[in-house]
Scaffold this motif. Structure first.
Motif, PDB file in Angstrom:
ATOM      1  N   ALA A   1     -16.969 -35.675  -2.998  1.00  0.00           N
ATOM      2  CA  ALA A   1     -16.588 -34.911  -4.483  1.00  0.00           C
ATOM      3  C   ALA A   1     -15.451 -34.100  -3.964  1.00  0.00           C
ATOM      4  O   ALA A   1     -14.400 -33.769  -4.959  1.00  0.00           O
ATOM      5  N   ARG A   2     -15.375 -33.198  -2.952  1.00  0.00           N
ATOM      6  CA  ARG A   2     -14.170 -32.254  -2.739  1.00  0.00           C
ATOM      7  C   ARG A   2     -12.928 -33.129  -2.539  1.00  0.00           C
ATOM      8  O   ARG A   2     -11.993 -32.709  -3.212  1.00  0.00           O
ATOM      9  N   VAL A   3     -12.887 -34.343  -1.942  1.00  0.00           N
ATOM     10  CA  VAL A   3     -11.639 -35.020  -1.785  1.00  0.00           C
ATOM     11  C   VAL A   3     -11.334 -35.595  -3.035  1.00  0.00           C
ATOM     12  O   VAL A   3     -10.064 -35.297  -3.564  1.00  0.00           O
ATOM     13  N   ILE A   4     -12.324 -36.067  -4.027  1.00  0.00           N
ATOM     14  CA  ILE A   4     -11.959 -36.557  -5.374  1.00  0.00           C
ATOM     15  C   ILE A   4     -11.193 -35.245  -6.117  1.00  0.00           C
ATOM     16  O   ILE A   4     -10.318 -35.455  -6.922  1.00  0.00           O
ATOM     17  N   ALA A   5     -11.763 -34.279  -6.058  1.00  0.00           N
ATOM     18  CA  ALA A   5     -11.307 -33.109  -6.949  1.00  0.00           C
ATOM     19  C   ALA A   5     -10.170 -32.770  -6.311  1.00  0.00           C
ATOM     20  O   ALA A   5      -9.015 -32.339  -7.178  1.00  0.00           O
ATOM     21  N   HIS A   6      -9.845 -32.878  -5.147  1.00  0.00           N
ATOM     22  CA  HIS A   6      -8.588 -32.443  -4.387  1.00  0.00           C
ATOM     23  C   HIS A   6      -7.531 -33.538  -5.075  1.00  0.00           C
ATOM     24  O   HIS A   6      -6.333 -33.171  -5.272  1.00  0.00           O
ATOM     25  N   ASP A   7      -7.740 -34.783  -5.079  1.00  0.00           N
ATOM     26  CA  ASP A   7      -6.931 -35.720  -5.718  1.00  0.00           C
ATOM     27  C   ASP A   7      -6.572 -35.764  -7.166  1.00  0.00           C
ATOM     28  O   ASP A   7      -5.852 -36.338  -7.847  1.00  0.00           O
ATOM     29  N   HIS A   8      -7.517 -34.882  -8.018  1.00  0.00           N
ATOM     30  CA  HIS A   8      -7.489 -34.833  -9.224  1.00  0.00           C
ATOM     31  C   HIS A   8      -7.354 -33.710  -9.826  1.00  0.00           C
ATOM     32  O   HIS A   8      -7.873 -33.115 -11.108  1.00  0.00           O
ATOM     33  N   GLY A   9      -6.691 -32.780  -9.385  1.00  0.00           N
ATOM     34  CA  GLY A   9      -6.183 -31.294  -9.795  1.00  0.00           C
ATOM     35  C   GLY A   9      -6.605 -29.872  -9.115  1.00  0.00           C
ATOM     36  O   GLY A   9      -5.828 -29.136  -9.342  1.00  0.00           O
ATOM     37  N   LYS A  10      -7.682 -30.055  -8.210  1.00  0.00           N
ATOM     38  CA  LYS A  10      -8.141 -29.060  -7.721  1.00  0.00           C
ATOM     39  C   LYS A  10      -7.220 -28.924  -6.567  1.00  0.00           C
ATOM     40  O   LYS A  10      -7.084 -29.773  -5.794  1.00  0.00           O
ATOM     41  N   THR A  11      -6.486 -27.662  -6.441  1.00  0.00           N
ATOM     42  CA  THR A  11      -5.832 -27.298  -5.459  1.00  0.00           C
ATOM     43  C   THR A  11      -6.593 -26.881  -4.288  1.00  0.00           C
ATOM     44  O   THR A  11      -7.439 -26.118  -4.322  1.00  0.00           O
ATOM     45  N   PRO A  12      -6.363 -27.408  -2.936  1.00  0.00           N
ATOM     46  CA  PRO A  12      -6.970 -27.172  -1.622  1.00  0.00           C
ATOM     47  C   PRO A  12      -6.806 -25.482  -1.540  1.00  0.00           C
ATOM     48  O   PRO A  12      -5.565 -24.953  -1.835  1.00  0.00           O
ATOM     49  N   LYS A  13      -7.746 -24.838  -0.928  1.00  0.00           N
ATOM     50  CA  LYS A  13      -7.715 -23.531  -0.556  1.00  0.00           C
ATOM     51  C   LYS A  13      -6.528 -23.505   0.691  1.00  0.00           C
ATOM     52  O   LYS A  13      -6.229 -24.443   1.478  1.00  0.00           O
ATOM     53  N   PRO A  14      -5.976 -22.297   0.837  1.00  0.00           N
ATOM     54  CA  PRO A  14      -4.826 -22.464   1.814  1.00  0.00           C
ATOM     55  C   PRO A  14      -5.464 -22.817   3.085  1.00  0.00           C
ATOM     56  O   PRO A  14      -6.535 -22.268   3.489  1.00  0.00           O
ATOM     57  N   GLY A  15      -4.808 -23.749   3.966  1.00  0.00           N
ATOM     58  CA  GLY A  15      -5.195 -24.418   5.241  1.00  0.00           C
ATOM     59  C   GLY A  15      -6.251 -25.074   5.099  1.00  0.00           C
ATOM     60  O   GLY A  15      -6.911 -25.859   6.204  1.00  0.00           O
ATOM     61  N   GLU A  16      -6.915 -25.415   3.904  1.00  0.00           N
ATOM     62  CA  GLU A  16      -7.805 -26.513   3.468  1.00  0.00           C
ATOM     63  C   GLU A  16      -7.360 -28.026   3.782  1.00  0.00           C
ATOM     64  O   GLU A  16      -6.131 -28.188   2.919  1.00  0.00           O
ATOM     65  N   ASP A  17      -7.661 -28.752   4.421  1.00  0.00           N
ATOM     66  CA  ASP A  17      -7.156 -30.180   4.322  1.00  0.00           C
ATOM     67  C   ASP A  17      -7.625 -30.958   3.220  1.00  0.00           C
ATOM     68  O   ASP A  17      -8.795 -30.778   2.513  1.00  0.00           O
TER      69      ASP A  17
END
Length: 110
Positions: free
Chosen positions: A41-57
């Motif tokens: 879910a985290r990867v999909i969220a990052h791929d579709h708009g959620k900006t990763p936290k600083p330093g987060e892959d």
């Protein structure tokens, strides 16, 4: 490379069987399954708009899905279940039940 469910099952079992601890208990495997689902879910969220936290892959969806498959294979092995048989049963169910549920692409065969 091609890999069958049975080959994957055997490879996971060979890996786990070399350790005295063996498979995790069922509730711990369920927790691992939930954890891996959250990572997907985290990867999909990052791929579709959620900006990763600083330093987060951003994450690697292929790897996270493979992690989930590993835990599913562990769970099936520990219970003596066949994911191949389960998959075939599930596909027969959806291919019958959902055969006319959606609009087919032109030229697609049932």
């Amino acid at each position: 490379m091609s890999l069958t469910f049975e080959e994957a099952r055997e490879r996971v079992d060979a890996y786990i069987s070399q350790f005295k601890e063996g498979y995790f208990p069922p509730l711990l495997m369920l927790a691992r399954l939930t954890e891996e689902t959250g990572e997907i879910a985290r990867v999909i969220a990052h791929d579709h708009g959620k900006t990763p936290k600083p330093g987060e892959d951003r994450g690697d969806l292929e790897m996270e899905l493979a992690d989930l498959l590993f835990v599913m294979l562990c769970m099936a092995n520990e219970r003596g279940l066949s994911l191949e048989r389960g998959f075939e049963r599930m596909m027969a169910k959806v291919e019958g039940r959902d055969a006319d549920r959606w609009t087919r692409k032109e030229g697609a065969q049932p």
